[in-house]
Design a protein around this motif. Structure first.
Motif, mmCIF file in Angstrom:
data_model
loop_
_atom_site.group_PDB
_atom_site.id
_atom_site.type_symbol
_atom_site.label_atom_id
_atom_site.label_comp_id
_atom_site.label_asym_id
_atom_site.label_seq_id
_atom_site.Cartn_x
_atom_site.Cartn_y
_atom_site.Cartn_z
ATOM 1 N N VAL A 117 0.876 -1.262 0.052
ATOM 2 C CA VAL A 117 -0.089 0.068 0.012
ATOM 3 C C VAL A 117 0.791 1.217 0.093
ATOM 4 N N SER A 118 0.284 2.487 -0.208
ATOM 5 C CA SER A 118 0.870 3.682 -0.178
ATOM 6 C C SER A 118 0.613 4.327 1.079
ATOM 7 N N PHE A 119 1.329 5.370 1.478
ATOM 8 C CA PHE A 119 1.102 6.103 2.564
ATOM 9 C C PHE A 119 1.386 7.517 2.386
ATOM 10 N N ALA A 120 0.498 8.508 3.167
ATOM 11 C CA ALA A 120 0.790 9.728 3.386
ATOM 12 C C ALA A 120 1.215 9.917 4.886
ATOM 13 N N GLY A 121 1.647 11.260 5.162
ATOM 14 C CA GLY A 121 1.951 11.606 6.597
ATOM 15 C C GLY A 121 3.258 11.311 6.923
ATOM 16 N N PRO A 122 3.842 10.657 7.894
ATOM 17 C CA PRO A 122 2.886 10.561 9.179
ATOM 18 C C PRO A 122 2.065 11.910 9.688
ATOM 19 N N TYR A 123 0.755 11.548 10.111
ATOM 20 C CA TYR A 123 0.148 12.779 10.848
ATOM 21 C C TYR A 123 0.275 12.875 12.297
ATOM 22 N N PHE A 124 0.935 11.586 12.758
ATOM 23 C CA PHE A 124 1.133 11.616 14.262
ATOM 24 C C PHE A 124 2.413 10.614 14.567
ATOM 25 N N VAL A 125 3.267 10.986 15.195
ATOM 26 C CA VAL A 125 4.242 9.901 15.879
ATOM 27 C C VAL A 125 4.065 9.595 17.348
ATOM 28 N N ALA A 126 3.627 8.492 17.507
ATOM 29 C CA ALA A 126 3.444 7.817 18.797
ATOM 30 C C ALA A 126 4.616 7.209 19.396
ATOM 31 N N GLY A 127 4.426 6.712 20.758
ATOM 32 C CA GLY A 127 5.612 6.139 21.395
ATOM 33 C C GLY A 127 5.025 5.009 22.228
ATOM 34 N N GLN A 128 5.611 3.688 22.515
ATOM 35 C CA GLN A 128 5.151 2.936 23.603
ATOM 36 C C GLN A 128 5.410 3.702 24.914
ATOM 37 N N ASP A 129 4.575 3.574 25.640
ATOM 38 C CA ASP A 129 4.421 4.311 27.099
ATOM 39 C C ASP A 129 3.626 3.476 27.930
ATOM 40 N N LEU A 130 3.828 3.993 29.306
ATOM 41 C CA LEU A 130 2.753 3.439 30.286
ATOM 42 C C LEU A 130 1.628 4.335 31.019
ATOM 43 N N LEU A 131 0.699 3.671 31.314
ATOM 44 C CA LEU A 131 -0.333 4.253 31.930
ATOM 45 C C LEU A 131 -0.536 3.854 33.333
ATOM 46 N N VAL A 132 -0.429 4.611 34.269
ATOM 47 C CA VAL A 132 -0.464 4.341 35.671
ATOM 48 C C VAL A 132 -1.574 5.072 36.567
ATOM 49 N N ALA A 133 -1.608 4.845 37.752
ATOM 50 C CA ALA A 133 -2.530 5.393 38.570
ATOM 51 C C ALA A 133 -2.161 7.111 38.635
ATOM 52 N N ALA A 134 -3.108 7.601 38.869
ATOM 53 C CA ALA A 134 -2.676 9.296 38.917
ATOM 54 C C ALA A 134 -1.745 9.607 39.947
ATOM 55 N N ASP A 135 -2.112 8.830 41.370
ATOM 56 C CA ASP A 135 -1.117 9.490 42.062
ATOM 57 C C ASP A 135 0.265 8.349 42.293
ATOM 58 N N ASN A 136 0.398 7.795 41.239
ATOM 59 C CA ASN A 136 1.735 6.776 41.415
ATOM 60 C C ASN A 136 2.850 7.575 41.013
ATOM 61 N N THR A 137 3.822 7.721 41.935
ATOM 62 C CA THR A 137 5.014 8.355 41.710
ATOM 63 C C THR A 137 6.139 7.522 41.637
ATOM 64 N N ASP A 138 6.193 5.933 41.698
ATOM 65 C CA ASP A 138 7.226 4.909 41.613
ATOM 66 C C ASP A 138 7.383 4.706 40.365
ATOM 67 N N ILE A 139 6.544 4.645 39.204
ATOM 68 C CA ILE A 139 6.767 4.325 38.108
ATOM 69 C C ILE A 139 6.837 5.348 37.084
ATOM 70 N N THR A 140 8.137 5.496 36.570
ATOM 71 C CA THR A 140 8.582 6.624 35.706
ATOM 72 C C THR A 140 8.961 6.085 34.272
ATOM 73 N N PRO A 273 4.802 16.303 13.615
ATOM 74 C CA PRO A 273 5.389 15.080 12.657
ATOM 75 C C PRO A 273 6.165 15.808 11.197
ATOM 76 N N THR A 274 7.053 15.178 10.800
ATOM 77 C CA THR A 274 7.634 15.609 9.563
ATOM 78 C C THR A 274 7.283 14.416 8.502
ATOM 79 N N PHE A 275 6.875 14.727 7.528
ATOM 80 C CA PHE A 275 6.233 14.053 6.430
ATOM 81 C C PHE A 275 7.200 12.891 5.873
ATOM 82 N N ASP A 276 7.197 11.809 5.470
ATOM 83 C CA ASP A 276 7.777 11.109 4.547
ATOM 84 C C ASP A 276 7.936 11.236 3.300
ATOM 85 N N PRO A 277 8.697 11.224 2.456
ATOM 86 C CA PRO A 277 8.759 11.543 1.171
ATOM 87 C C PRO A 277 7.783 10.721 0.335
#
Length: 279
Positions: A117-140, A273-277
């Motif tokens: 397939v072909s692509f335009a963009g990218p329109y967003f660059v994501a990264g793997q991350d973590l979701l934790v409890a709002a009051d969690n300060t141990d996991i960074t 994001p910077t668009f790919d050629p």
């Protein structure tokens, strides 16, 4: 982009009459986009709240906002968009068989996918991350998950990557979907959830989760979300121009903020994001 054709005698007669009227006219307007087509078919996810989500006949989310903006720049009003579900495993097939004109569905650009397939963009660059409890300060970051309980979706490689590369002693819990993972996090059954950062933020911004969770904000991968196009498409440059306009006028950042509010996730238009050629 693709018009629907019918062959009944009544419609053929009507078309003949319309052509006759047109011949007597000094001009007229096209019925839709730049090529005069009457609709555009766009593939999105139906099950990713905050990104691509379908409730009844109403789509919502960041991907939907971007798709609608691009379609309008191409000459299609919102009511000329036909939405089609584009599950991850079906995206290449939908494009290569021309069942959709474009796909906006957290669709990471890869060399392997570019072969079909072909692509335009990218329109967003994501990264793997973590979701934790709002009051969690141990996991960074992923290194802090040693001995902790981590949730991801069945079949995903995200959690296994953490176990292999960052915290061999992490306890992995799989759920059918990320919404179930976030429910487990809010209930205290797990310490963290992992996948792409914007997916986590969008889930955390849902009313049931607001104020209870946060994105750590320390991504450790890169996923470039592209606009999927059929093979040999000539729309790449035009789509990129529309994406640039969305970034320039502030709509891009406003949409991200709207769909991730309250999660501590704040990507900025100062670093779009910077668009790919185009290929």
């Amino acid at each position: 982009m693709r018009t629907r054709t019918r062959t009944t005698g009544a419609i053929a007669l009507a078309a003949t009459a319309a052509l006759a009227l047109s011949a007597c006219s000094s001009g007229g307007e096209s019925g839709g986009g730049e090529s005069g087509d009457d609709s555009i078919t766009i593939g999105i996810k139906y099950d990713q709240p905050g990104l691509g989500f379908m409730e009844g006949d109403t789509p919502s989310g960041f991907d939907v906002d971007v798709a609608t903006y691009v379609a309008e720049k191409l000459g299609y009003s919102a009511d000329q968009i036909e939405w089609k579900e584009a599950p991850s495993a079906q995206r290449e097939t939908l494009l290569s068989t021309n069942q959709v004109d474009m796909i906006f569905a957290t669709y990471s650009i890869t060399d392997e996918r570019r072969e079909s397939v072909s692509f335009a963009g990218p329109y967003f660059v994501a990264g793997q991350d973590l979701l934790v409890a709002a009051d969690n300060t141990d996991i960074t970051g992923p290194e802090d998950l040693e001995g902790k309980n981590l949730c991801s979706v069945t079949g995903s490689t995200s959690a296994q990557r953490i176990k292999d590369d960052y915290a061999a002693g992490v306890n992995l819990l799989e759920q059918p979907g990320y919404a179930e993972c976030v429910t487990a996090l809010v209930a205290g059954s797990v310490d963290a959830v992992t996948t792409d950062d914007i997916i986590l933020a969008a889930l955390g911004a849902q009313p049931a989760n607001q104020g209870k969770v946060k994105v750590v904000g320390n991504p450790f991968s890169e996923e470039k979300y592209g606009v999927g196009l059929p093979p040999e498409s000539d729309q790449c440059e035009t789509v990129n121009e529309a994406l640039q306009a969305m970034i320039d006028d502030g709509s891009w950042e406003a949409s991200i903020q709207k769909h991730t509010e309250g999660t501590g996730y704040t990507p900025s238009a100062d670093n779009p994001p910077t668009f790919d050629p185009c290929q």
